[in-house]
Design an enzyme around this catalytic site. Structure first.
Site: not given
Ligand code: GRF
Length: 210
Positions: A16, A109, A111, A143-145
């Protein structure tokens, strides 16, 4: 005009991070990556930053007995590099409420599940065990959760009977690399407006990021 400064936090391979670096290079994200920080030494995310001449440091979580001290160091470095926006890209630590308050509504973030389903560190395993037919990824404000902040963007992928964690993760990752840079650009260009749990996207008629 000075470009906004991003600080990217990662823990591992950094694909990413790479998609964000590429989007900045291609002019698709109007920002400068001021700093990459990892919480683990010798990970690929650091190499990717180095290769692209982006300042990078490891703040090894294992060297800090207390989370507070680790986060104090994080904050010190983010401030030293004048980071205005934090992008979590595979950063496998939960940040404390006290830390998040320093960058309220300025931390994003991604996810690898369709939130609010399958929060936490084993999203693909959990999605497969539950038997869902569709999974995906979510970009959200932090956020905080746990994985609970207002949702900016989501993309869905099919789940096949033959899927393993690896095949599903790879399919989802392809979408992550598409929606995260787009969501970051919308955020940086002031197109996002948080209203309670909802993130409204200016001039958005499609419901997506197109
Ligand atoms: C991704 O699947 C992201 O959604 C999650 O952790 C993984 C990180 O992959 N939070 P990379 O390090 O960006 O390849």
């Amino acid at each position: 005009m000075n470009k906004p400064v991003l600080g990217i936090l990662a823990s591992g391979r950094g694909t990413n991070l790479q998609s964000i670096i590429d989007a900045v290079d291609e002019g698709k994200i109007s920002a400068e990556i001021g700093l990459v920080i990892t919480d683990k030494p010798a990970v690929m995310a650091l190499q990717r930053a180095e290769k692209n001449n982006i300042p990078n440091i490891c703040i090894d979580r294992k060297k800090y007995a207390m989370r507070e001290d680790f986060e104090a160091k994080l904050l010190e470095k983010l401030r030293e590099y004048e980071v205005e926006h934090i992008i979590l890209a595979g950063f496998m630590r939960i940040l404390s409420a006290a830390f998040i308050r320093n960058y309220k509504n300025h931390i994003l973030n991604i996810h690898p599940a369709l939130l609010p389903s399958f929060v936490g560190a084993h999203a693909h395993r959990d999605a497969l065990a539950y038997g869902v037919k569709v999974s995906g990824c979510t970009v959200h404000f932090v956020d905080e959760g746990m994985d609970s902040g207002p949702i900016i963007a989501q993309a869905a992928v099919p789940v096949f009977d033959t899927d393993t964690e690896e095949t599903l993760a790879a399919r989802v990752l392809g979408q992550e690399h598409i929606i995260y840079p787009k969501a970051i650009e919308l955020y940086l260009t002031g197109k996002l407006h948080i209203e309670g749990r909802k993130v409204l996207i200016k001039n958005n008629t499609s419901g997506g990021l197109s």
